[in-house]
Enzyme design. Structure first.
Site, PDB file in Angstrom:
ATOM      1  N   LEU A  27     -15.540  -5.518 -33.109  1.00 62.11           N
ATOM      2  CA  LEU A  27     -14.287  -5.766 -33.818  1.00 62.11           C
ATOM      3  C   LEU A  27     -13.079  -5.497 -32.933  1.00 62.11           C
ATOM      4  O   LEU A  27     -12.058  -6.165 -33.044  1.00 62.11           O
ATOM      5  CB  LEU A  27     -14.203  -4.894 -35.076  1.00 62.11           C
ATOM      6  CG  LEU A  27     -15.102  -5.284 -36.250  1.00 62.11           C
ATOM      7  CD1 LEU A  27     -15.010  -4.233 -37.350  1.00 62.11           C
ATOM      8  CD2 LEU A  27     -14.718  -6.654 -36.789  1.00 62.11           C
ATOM      9  N   GLY A  28     -13.175  -4.499 -32.068  1.00 62.86           N
ATOM     10  CA  GLY A  28     -12.059  -4.155 -31.201  1.00 62.86           C
ATOM     11  C   GLY A  28     -12.434  -3.002 -30.295  1.00 62.86           C
ATOM     12  O   GLY A  28     -13.432  -2.304 -30.498  1.00 62.86           O
ATOM     13  N   VAL A  35     -14.925  -0.389 -31.701  1.00 58.47           N
ATOM     14  CA  VAL A  35     -15.206  -0.518 -33.131  1.00 58.47           C
ATOM     15  C   VAL A  35     -16.089  -1.740 -33.342  1.00 58.47           C
ATOM     16  O   VAL A  35     -15.766  -2.844 -32.887  1.00 58.47           O
ATOM     17  CB  VAL A  35     -13.914  -0.648 -33.961  1.00 58.47           C
ATOM     18  CG1 VAL A  35     -14.251  -0.726 -35.448  1.00 58.47           C
ATOM     19  CG2 VAL A  35     -12.978   0.523 -33.697  1.00 58.47           C
ATOM     20  N   ASP A 148       2.059   8.066 -33.590  1.00 64.53           N
ATOM     21  CA  ASP A 148       1.860   6.835 -32.823  1.00 64.53           C
ATOM     22  C   ASP A 148       2.024   5.618 -33.734  1.00 64.53           C
ATOM     23  O   ASP A 148       1.271   4.648 -33.641  1.00 64.53           O
ATOM     24  CB  ASP A 148       0.488   6.836 -32.151  1.00 64.53           C
ATOM     25  CG  ASP A 148       0.373   5.789 -31.045  1.00 64.53           C
ATOM     26  OD1 ASP A 148       1.422   5.414 -30.478  1.00 64.53           O
ATOM     27  OD2 ASP A 148      -0.747   5.357 -30.747  1.00 64.53           O
TER      28      ASP A 148
END
Length: 488
Positions: A27-28, A35, A148
């Protein structure tokens, strides 16, 4: 399963004992973790599996940060924070946790779409920021600061869900360093950092650090770029240390909407001094919501009896809403002031001149102590920009209102001139001299002066009306007005 060094797209890390999952693709990924989409075979559902990179398993700080992210996220039971389902902490095999799969795109990706920049897109982005404020305010109540916040750390779901993600740099209030124990490290994303973060003053981190970051996200929405942009990361960090981003309207591409209300919110949120910022995420959210709903508090003004609030013919830079008291609306018609109407609480006046850039149509005078709300042109402009259709409709109504007032004024003026002509006819009938042909005549200049005084109409208007009347001869050289009897 065993980890393969060069394989970044496939789940090859060992699965924790008792976890029956099947990898479905990447996913990333980031510098600390990747992920994957996986299927939890035990529950028959798809979840996201976030895995600490194997090379970081033996780094105590990285391991602690990763585990703390899972625990912090799990503690934030909020609709705008993705739920964490399970955590495995095994530094000899793999450290990972499962969480909700987030379908959609990042807020950053949403802001990069070609159609961004219009007023509809602006308000869609503010709706996202409202949900982000909700999540951040909830985290603050738990003593947790995200540290963040940026568009890349917000997910926008396919069905409107909004999630604040990546709590890996979050700080707990009770674990903040003391002033003498601060390691002076700047942690975060330089393009959005609050000055205290960029200067490594981590002991100063609090709610207002996050409100600065939220302001940075609003800046990105308005300007199309982050608050700090430089050629290198160090140069960007130096800009963040100063904490003085250029006004968004000076760096935005041409044509982007810049509502003054949003610019004011952005300036306050990005104040370099914490005391000057929004003190809570909730306070920032309320300002954004007030802007969205058009309920921002309007300044008020009090007028005493006889005070002129607006004057006919003056330029219109604001409108007014009567809160208490009453006003009289008058207009000069054919040289005479006419009373048009009485205004009371709840009624607005002056908006047509503002919306159409025409002079004031009438004079409004307070007839008793009157308190009004002042609606500045910028506020009306914000309201007009909410949707193009409403804007067109309001402008059309305002223009029609101006046209109608013009027609009304012309009609009133014509009626006044007609009354002046009737006065002249009466003078001719009762004071004129009979002529041989049955006509009647009268001295013109004296009659004209009396008619103008009685009607309040300019003499020139009366003269032009008389000259258009059938059966009338006006000889200004001999000072005679002759009116012939109607033909039978």
């Amino acid at each position: 399963m065993f980890w393969k060094k060069d394989d970044e797209s496939t789940l090859t890390q060992p699965v924790p004992p008792g976890w029956d999952i099947t990898g479905l693709g990447l996913l990333g990924k980031g510098g600390m973790a990747r992920v994957f989409r996986v299927r939890d075979e035990a529950l028959g559902r798809e979840v996201a599996l976030k895995v600490l990179r194997p090379e970081l398993l033996k780094q105590d700080e990285a391991l602690a940060t990763f585990v703390d992210e899972a625990r912090i996220t799990a503690q934030l039971d909020h609709p705008n924070v993705p739920p964490v389902y399970a955590l495995s902490n095994d530094r000899k095999r793999s450290t990972c946790f499962t969480m909700k799969v987030l379908e959609g795109q990042t807020f950053q990706h949403m802001l990069e779409q070609p159609r961004q920049g219009g007023i509809e897109a602006l308000f869609a982005a503010i709706e996202v920021l409202l949900r982000v404020c909700d999540a951040v305010a909830f985290a603050h109540e738990k003593g947790i600061f995200h540290c963040d916040l940026k568009p890349g750390n917000v997910m926008v779901g396919t069905h409107g869900q909004i999630y604040v993600v990546d709590w890996g740099l979050a700080r707990r209030r009770e674990r903040l360093p003391k002033p003498g124990e601060d390691d002076r490290r700047a942690v975060g994303t330089p393009a959005y950092m609050a000055p205290e973060q960029a200067r490594g003053q981590n002991h100063l981190i609090d709610e207002r650090t996050d409100t600065f970051l939220l302001g940075g996200m609003l800046y990105r929405v308005l300007a199309g770029k982050p608050p700090y942009v430089a050629a290198t990361a160090e140069a960007t960090l130096e800009l963040a240390r100063v904490g003085a981003p250029p006004p968004p309207e000076t760096v935005a591409p041409p044509g982007r909407p810049m509502p003054p209300g949003l610019l004011a919110i952005c300036r306050k949120a990005l104040s370099p001094e914490k005391a000057d910022r929004f003190q809570t995420a909730g306070a920032l959210r309320k300002e954004l919501e007030d802007f969205m709903h058009g309920t921002a508090k309007l300044p008020e003004q009090v007028f005493q009896p006889g005070d002129v609030i607006v004057r006919e013919g003056d330029p219109g830079d604001c409108a007014y809403i009567v809160l208490d008291g009453h006003c009289q609306v008058t207009r000069l018609v054919a040289g005479k002031r006419e009373n048009l109407r009485l205004l009371g609480p709840g009624e607005m006046f002056g908006e047509a001149a503002v919306l159409t850039n025409n002079p004031r149509l009438a004079t409004v005078t307070a007839i008793m102590e009157t308190r009004v709300a002042v609606v500045q042109r910028s506020f009306l402009k914000d309201e007009m920009e909410r949707t193009s259709l409403i804007s067109l409709a309001i402008r059309a109504v305002a223009s029609a209102f101006v046209d109608l007032n013009g027609q009304t004024a012309a009609l009133l003026a014509d009626q006044a001139v007609a009354r002046a002509w009737e006065f002249v006819l009466r003078e001719v009938a009762f004071s004129g001299r009979a002529e041989a042909d049955g006509a009647r005549s009268i001295a013109w200049r004296a009659t004209l002066a009396r008619a103008a005084e009685a009607s309040g109409v300019e003499p020139g208007l009366i003269t032009r009306r008389v000259q258009r009347q059938p059966g009338v001869r006006l000889d200004e050289v001999q000072d005679r007005l002759v009116v012939s009897p109607p033909r039978r």
